[in-house]
Design an enzyme around this catalytic site. Structure first.
Site, short mmCIF file in Angstrom:
data_model
loop_
_atom_site.label_atom_id
_atom_site.label_comp_id
_atom_site.label_asym_id
_atom_site.label_seq_id
_atom_site.Cartn_x
_atom_site.Cartn_y
_atom_site.Cartn_z
N GLN A 92 0.85 -1.20 0.00
CA GLN A 92 0.00 0.00 0.00
C GLN A 92 0.89 1.24 0.00
O GLN A 92 0.39 2.35 -0.14
CB GLN A 92 -0.89 0.01 1.25
CG GLN A 92 -1.85 -1.14 1.34
CD GLN A 92 -2.46 -1.22 2.74
OE1 GLN A 92 -3.47 -0.57 3.01
NE2 GLN A 92 -1.88 -2.00 3.61
N HIS A 110 -1.56 1.52 -4.15
CA HIS A 110 -1.93 2.92 -3.90
C HIS A 110 -1.02 3.89 -4.65
O HIS A 110 -0.94 5.07 -4.30
CB HIS A 110 -1.92 3.23 -2.41
CG HIS A 110 -3.04 2.55 -1.66
ND1 HIS A 110 -3.09 2.41 -0.30
CD2 HIS A 110 -4.20 1.97 -2.13
CE1 HIS A 110 -4.19 1.77 0.07
NE2 HIS A 110 -4.88 1.48 -1.03
N GLY A 176 2.77 -4.56 8.98
CA GLY A 176 2.78 -3.12 9.24
C GLY A 176 1.63 -2.35 8.64
O GLY A 176 1.83 -1.24 8.13
N ALA A 220 9.01 -4.18 12.75
CA ALA A 220 9.18 -4.93 11.50
C ALA A 220 10.64 -5.30 11.24
O ALA A 220 10.92 -6.38 10.73
CB ALA A 220 8.63 -4.09 10.34
C1 BJW Z 1 4.54 -0.95 12.71
C2 BJW Z 1 5.71 -0.23 13.02
C3 BJW Z 1 6.93 -0.93 13.02
C4 BJW Z 1 4.05 1.13 13.13
N1 BJW Z 1 6.92 -2.25 12.72
N2 BJW Z 1 4.57 -2.24 12.42
C5 BJW Z 1 -15.94 -0.19 3.52
C6 BJW Z 1 -15.59 -1.18 2.62
C7 BJW Z 1 -14.81 -0.90 1.50
C8 BJW Z 1 -14.36 0.39 1.26
C9 BJW Z 1 -14.72 1.38 2.16
C10 BJW Z 1 -15.51 1.11 3.24
N3 BJW Z 1 -15.71 2.27 3.91
C11 BJW Z 1 -15.06 3.25 3.25
C12 BJW Z 1 -14.45 2.73 2.18
C13 BJW Z 1 -13.62 3.47 1.22
C14 BJW Z 1 -12.23 3.81 1.63
C15 BJW Z 1 -11.86 3.34 3.03
O1 BJW Z 1 -11.35 2.26 3.24
N4 BJW Z 1 -12.05 4.19 4.03
C16 BJW Z 1 -11.71 3.82 5.42
C17 BJW Z 1 -11.22 5.05 6.15
C18 BJW Z 1 -12.91 3.15 6.04
N5 BJW Z 1 -11.32 3.22 0.66
C19 BJW Z 1 -11.09 3.82 -0.51
O2 BJW Z 1 -11.60 4.88 -0.81
C20 BJW Z 1 -10.19 3.08 -1.46
N6 BJW Z 1 -10.86 2.89 -2.69
C21 BJW Z 1 -11.93 2.08 -2.79
O3 BJW Z 1 -12.39 1.46 -1.84
O4 BJW Z 1 -12.42 2.02 -4.05
C22 BJW Z 1 -13.56 1.18 -4.30
C23 BJW Z 1 -13.15 -0.08 -5.00
C24 BJW Z 1 -12.20 -0.90 -4.46
C25 BJW Z 1 -11.83 -2.08 -5.10
C26 BJW Z 1 -12.42 -2.42 -6.29
C27 BJW Z 1 -13.37 -1.59 -6.86
C28 BJW Z 1 -13.74 -0.41 -6.20
C29 BJW Z 1 -8.93 3.91 -1.74
C30 BJW Z 1 -8.04 4.01 -0.54
C31 BJW Z 1 -6.86 4.91 -0.83
C32 BJW Z 1 -5.95 5.07 0.38
N7 BJW Z 1 -4.97 6.06 0.11
C33 BJW Z 1 -3.97 6.35 1.12
C34 BJW Z 1 -3.14 7.57 0.68
C35 BJW Z 1 -2.18 7.20 -0.47
C36 BJW Z 1 -1.33 8.35 -0.89
C37 BJW Z 1 -0.45 8.88 0.21
O5 BJW Z 1 0.44 8.15 0.71
O6 BJW Z 1 -0.65 10.04 0.60
O7 BJW Z 1 -3.13 5.19 1.29
S1 BJW Z 1 -4.62 6.61 2.78
C38 BJW Z 1 -3.31 5.80 3.62
O8 BJW Z 1 -3.85 4.64 4.30
C39 BJW Z 1 -2.35 5.27 2.52
C40 BJW Z 1 -2.04 3.89 3.04
O9 BJW Z 1 -1.58 3.07 1.99
C41 BJW Z 1 -3.34 3.45 3.67
C42 BJW Z 1 -3.19 2.35 4.67
O10 BJW Z 1 -2.43 2.77 5.78
P1 BJW Z 1 -1.45 1.76 6.50
O11 BJW Z 1 -0.35 1.39 5.61
O12 BJW Z 1 -2.22 0.66 7.09
O13 BJW Z 1 -0.82 2.73 7.65
P2 BJW Z 1 -1.40 3.04 9.10
O14 BJW Z 1 -0.69 4.26 9.58
O15 BJW Z 1 -2.86 3.05 9.13
O16 BJW Z 1 -0.92 1.78 9.97
C43 BJW Z 1 0.44 1.55 10.25
C44 BJW Z 1 0.52 0.22 11.00
O17 BJW Z 1 1.90 -0.09 11.15
C45 BJW Z 1 -0.08 0.26 12.40
O18 BJW Z 1 -0.86 -0.92 12.60
C46 BJW Z 1 1.13 0.27 13.32
O19 BJW Z 1 0.89 -0.42 14.54
C47 BJW Z 1 2.15 -0.45 12.50
N8 BJW Z 1 3.54 -0.07 12.79
N9 BJW Z 1 5.39 1.05 13.28
C48 BJW Z 1 5.75 -2.86 12.43
N10 BJW Z 1 8.10 -0.34 13.31
#
Ligand code: BJW
Length: 234
Positions: A92, A110, A176, A220
């Site tokens: 991601q 992403h 992560g 990690a």
């Molecule tokens: C460690 C550590 C260490 C710390 N060692 N671990 C319900 C169902 C389906 C979809 C939705 C829904 N409700 C809403 C939606 C839509 C929405 C969504 O999910 N919203 C939620 C808020 C609920 N999703 C979308 O809009 C997506 N599109 C979509 O669903 O389209 C429809 C569709 C899909 C599939 C087919 C057809 C149609 C798009 C999502 C786009 C996300 N974009 C971002 C920004 C990217 C650009 C940028 O970087 O600026 O992506 S948001 C951000 O979050 C980024 C990341 O990739 C993403 C995930 O974050 P991640 O990687 O999990 O980071 P964190 O900070 O959340 O977690 C870090 C973790 O690491 C923690 O657990 C820590 O404990 C751990 N950690 N240090 C190991 N040292």
């Protein structure tokens, strides 16, 4: 017991790059505690204030230029070296630290910070150091250049390829990632439903921890090399 002869899908999130100095999104001090995601990570926010959003991504690009991969990225590259096509690496993350560590064919669901996308014709190119609003597309000349990243409300990239890999895997590993953002947060359940083993490697239990049959918690840079060493030894 899973070995390098099996098919493995690895999904990484911001936690794998945290120890490289790139901030996560939702942890204390994460990006979304400092910025309103609706303003910087949605098409609507970009339409409201393109200069602010381009500035946000220019700063992220500058941070990434100074970052180096860590032991977790290196271990995954080593595992891929041993497994070849039997390992699918989905991230991601918009950083390029997996590639820096030597991984290839990384699926960036992403998008990529270092790439630019034309909102008009879909052409992609290497992002310049500083992108400005209305950046001209080198292909169609439309003033529609934007970061090649997937914002909320947009469809993540390579979904068919990812679904195929998950529905054909023996082991799904999430590393992560908080399990907060869909569709990635649904991948473990998808893998579990087809009978694959599911493993979570994270600092703490994610929002979807119950979708995993096994878990290991810690940084990690420690738990990923340890897990990879075990798989390589089988
Ligand atoms: C460690 C550590 C260490 C710390 N060692 N671990 C319900 C169902 C389906 C979809 C939705 C829904 N409700 C809403 C939606 C839509 C929405 C969504 O999910 N919203 C939620 C808020 C609920 N999703 C979308 O809009 C997506 N599109 C979509 O669903 O389209 C429809 C569709 C899909 C599939 C087919 C057809 C149609 C798009 C999502 C786009 C996300 N974009 C971002 C920004 C990217 C650009 C940028 O970087 O600026 O992506 S948001 C951000 O979050 C980024 C990341 O990739 C993403 C995930 O974050 P991640 O990687 O999990 O980071 P964190 O900070 O959340 O977690 C870090 C973790 O690491 C923690 O657990 C820590 O404990 C751990 N950690 N240090 C190991 N040292």
């Amino acid at each position: 017991m899973i070995s390098t002869r099996d098919r493995i899908v690895v999904l990484t999130g911001a936690g794998v790059s945290a120890e490289s100095g790139l901030g996560t999104f939702r942890d204390k001090d994460g990006l979304w505690t400092k910025y309103d995601l609706n303003e910087v990570a949605t098409p609507e926010g970009y339409a409201r204030n393109p200069a602010f959003v381009q500035g946000f991504y220019n700063a992220r690009r500058a941070n990434l230029r100074d970052a180096a991969h860590n032991a977790a990225h290196a271990a995954l590259a080593e595992l891929q070296g041993a497994m070849g096509d039997r390992l699918t690496l989905v991230t991601q993350n918009v950083d390029d630290l997996h590639e820096q560590a030597g991984s290839r064919d990384v699926i960036h669901m992403h998008g990529q910070l270092m790439r630019a996308l034309c909102g008009g014709c879909g052409h992609r190119w290497d992002a310049p150091e500083d992108m400005q609003p209305h950046h001209p597309c080198p292909s169609c000349a439309a003033p529609a250049g934007r970061p090649d990243v997937v914002w909320f409300g947009e469809i993540p990239y390579h979904m068919d390829q990812i679904t195929d890999a998950i529905t054909g895997c023996d082991l799904f590993v999430a590393i992560g990632t908080s399990g907060n953002v869909y569709p990635a947060a649904g991948f473990a359940a998808m893998a579990r439903d087809i009978g694959a083993v599911t493993l979570e490697l994270n600092l703490e239990p994610s929002d979807v921890a119950t979708d995993f049959v096994a878990s290991r918690y810690g940084p990690a840079s420690e738990i990923v090399p340890a897990w990879v060493a075990e798989v390589l030894a089988r």
